[in-house]
Design an enzyme around this catalytic site. Structure first.
Site, PDB file in Angstrom:
ATOM      1  N   ARG A  76       0.850  -1.192   0.000  1.00 48.71           N
ATOM      2  CA  ARG A  76       0.000   0.000   0.000  1.00 48.71           C
ATOM      3  C   ARG A  76       0.890   1.249   0.000  1.00 48.71           C
ATOM      4  O   ARG A  76       1.981   1.230   0.576  1.00 48.71           O
ATOM      5  CB  ARG A  76      -0.877   0.013   1.257  1.00 48.71           C
ATOM      6  CG  ARG A  76      -1.878   1.139   1.255  1.00 48.71           C
ATOM      7  CD  ARG A  76      -2.616   1.272   2.589  1.00 48.71           C
ATOM      8  NE  ARG A  76      -3.565   2.367   2.524  1.00 48.71           N
ATOM      9  CZ  ARG A  76      -4.009   3.060   3.554  1.00 48.71           C
ATOM     10  NH1 ARG A  76      -3.600   2.751   4.766  1.00 48.71           N
ATOM     11  NH2 ARG A  76      -4.852   4.042   3.395  1.00 48.71           N
ATOM     12  N   HIS A  77       0.411   2.317  -0.632  1.00 45.72           N
ATOM     13  CA  HIS A  77       1.144   3.590  -0.599  1.00 45.72           C
ATOM     14  C   HIS A  77       1.389   4.028   0.847  1.00 45.72           C
ATOM     15  O   HIS A  77       0.719   3.578   1.767  1.00 45.72           O
ATOM     16  CB  HIS A  77       0.343   4.670  -1.339  1.00 45.72           C
ATOM     17  CG  HIS A  77      -1.020   4.872  -0.759  1.00 45.72           C
ATOM     18  ND1 HIS A  77      -1.231   5.543   0.424  1.00 45.72           N
ATOM     19  CD2 HIS A  77      -2.230   4.419  -1.154  1.00 45.72           C
ATOM     20  CE1 HIS A  77      -2.509   5.531   0.706  1.00 45.72           C
ATOM     21  NE2 HIS A  77      -3.149   4.844  -0.218  1.00 45.72           N
TER      22      HIS A  77
END
Ligand SMILES: *[C@@H]1O[C@H](CO)[C@@H](O)[C@H](O)[C@H]1NC(C)=O
Ligand SMILES: *[C@@H]1O[C@H](CO)[C@@H](O)[C@H](O)[C@H]1NC(C)=O
Length: 469
Positions: A76-77
């Site tokens: 995930r970012h």
């Protein structure tokens, strides 16, 4: 005596740096998908030592020799700015405090002065978020990804080290969203830094929304779940339910505001402000003074409900919308595990896939992880305290699922890590790194099925919740 003094001095020095654990609200591990990676319960150790690496990886059967041959990471970012919708709610809240006249009957016990003091502090708080920030990666978010890359490179030097980088053999695919593209760069920056490689080549990535945001093009999902209030009924119900109403009134009283002034959305905005100020600026913001740990757990549950019904096990079509990612990952593993002769090109060492919480949750769902006996609903908050589906633990910023294929004496094995901790496959609870062919057998029904086109383009609607996929 001396040691006591020393620790006091250290505590003072640490708090001056602005990020000592004492400066973090004691409910920082309950911010749901807005939780910092290092606050997510298992990772508190990162606070003390950001480069801490678990040297026991990979965990293979004793007596068997293994070497890692491939790694696929779904990431995930990192920490990001709020999105426009959140920013508008925050502004509305901050305006409300500036303009609202105090409630004529504030709770006397707490003291009028105290509510007035809180309101005054928050009135003077500078609403510095602007709509153009819309969900972009913040500097701390870059650091999240850089450090994750560095730790993985230390754990798996033969896959993510200098040789792979120089040969340009680490593949990076990303969602098209700005925060993900920036995260993809930051991850590569971390790899290059840790390998001490300064390449002339610029960082490379390919955008692939078909893989990392496949849900967007799944008609059955978009119409049947994402835009369907009935499918998300539990979330709306909880938002107006007993626990949220009690909390809303309590916080309105703390601010000396009339109850009807503070809507559930504004209540959430206050909680988000507390989380964003911590994630972005490492600040223990005055917004956090409105909540205690029990309050945070209620708001965390609201986040879990939403993610469960909108992005995970809640509806089978949501998982089906992620079939392309599931097949992609197993195809990469198949390819890397294929027997080779000495002259053949070695397998691709690593594939890094950068996406969203919405990418990771259905992927974990397809792997059949973090599923509770009883699904979370608007009415069973009290019996869900020990639930496994907890977004604060699963999808903090920079959350990751890493699959490591190992070449072992008895054949290829697969090790899974969720947020860098070893997790066993639900069908194979006996082993940390089971034989890859056993993993394939456990997911046979998906490998032979999980048909995105059939599930997504077919009749929209009418697909009941919780049908087994
Ligand atoms: C990195 O490379 C530079 C130049 O080759 C060298 O001077 C430096 O000592 C290296 N640093 C590490 C940590 O290996
Ligand atoms: C909306 O969700 C409900 C409950 O899951 C379902 O019965 C209904 O068919 C869905 N509506 C559409 C248009 O898909």
């Amino acid at each position: 005596m001396l040691s006591v003094l020393t620790s006091v001095v250290f505590a003072v020095l640490a708090s001056r740096r602005g990020c000592s654990p004492a400066d973090v609200p004691d409910f920082a591990a309950h911010f749901g998908s807005k939780t910092r990676y290092e606050d997510s319960r298992a990772y508190r150790r990162l606070l003390a030592e950001p480069a801490a690496v678990d040297r026991s990886l990979p965990r293979v059967p004793s007596g068997e020799r293994c070497s890692p041959v491939h790694l696929t990471a779904v990431v995930r970012h990192g920490s990001r700015y709020p999105t426009v919708k959140n920013i508008r709610a925050m502004r509305q809240l901050s305006d409300l405090l500036r303009t609202a006249s105090p409630s004529p009957s504030p709770s006397r016990e707490d003291g009028e002065r105290s509510a007035a003091w809180r309101r005054d502090v928050l009135r003077r708080w500078d609403m510095w978020y602007t709509e153009d920030m819309d969900g972009q990666l913040v500097p701390k978010g870059r650091e999240d990804l850089r450090q994750l890359a560095t730790r993985l490179a230390v754990s798996f030097p033969s896959l993510l080290g200098e040789e792979s980088l120089r040969a340009g053999r680490v593949r990076v695919l990303t969602s098209s969203k700005h925060r993900c593209v920036s995260s993809a760069e930051a991850f590569q920056e971390g790899l290059h830094l840790s390998a001490n490689v300064t390449l002339a080549v610029r960082y490379r990535h390919q955008v692939d929304d078909g893989l990392l945001r496949s849900f967007d093009s799944c008609r059955g999902y978009v119409e049947g779940v994402e835009k369907n209030r009935t499918a998300l009924a539990e979330v709306y119900k909880f938002k107006r339910g007993t626990e949220m109403e009690a909390l809303r009134k309590k916080v309105a009283d703390k601010l000396g505001l009339p109850h009807r002034g503070l809507t559930p959305d504004l209540l959430e905005a206050a909680f988000f402000l507390c989380s964003y100020e911590l994630a972005i600026k490492s600040l223990h913001s005055p917004w956090c003074f409105l909540f205690d740990r029990e309050d945070a757990k209620v708001l965390e549950y609201k986040c879990d409900l939403k993610l469960f019904w909108k992005r995970a096990h809640g509806h089978a079509i949501t998982l089906a919308a992620s079939c392309p990612l599931f097949h992609h990952v197993f195809r990469s593993l198949d390819k890397a595990g294929r027997p080779r002769r000495s002259g053949d090109t070695p397998p691709e060492p690593a594939s890094i896939l950068i996406g969203h919480a919405e990418t990771l949750l259905p992927f974990l769902g397809l792997l059949d992880l973090y599923k509770d006996e009883t699904p979370p609903t608007a009415d069973n908050y009290q019996s869900q305290h020990a639930r496994r589906f907890r977004s604060s633990l699963l999808v903090p910023y920079a959350a990751n699922v890493v699959l490591v294929l190992l070449d072992c004496t008895r054949g290829p094995r697969l090790q899974m890590l969720v947020n860098e901790a070893p997790v066993r496959f639900p069908g194979l609870p006996e082993e940390d790194a089971p034989l890859y062919r056993d993993v394939r057998a456990a997911y046979r029904h998906l490998l032979d099925g999980c048909d995105f086109h059939k599930e997504c383009e077919g009749a929209t609607g009418g697909r009941g919740p919780n049908t087994e996929l």
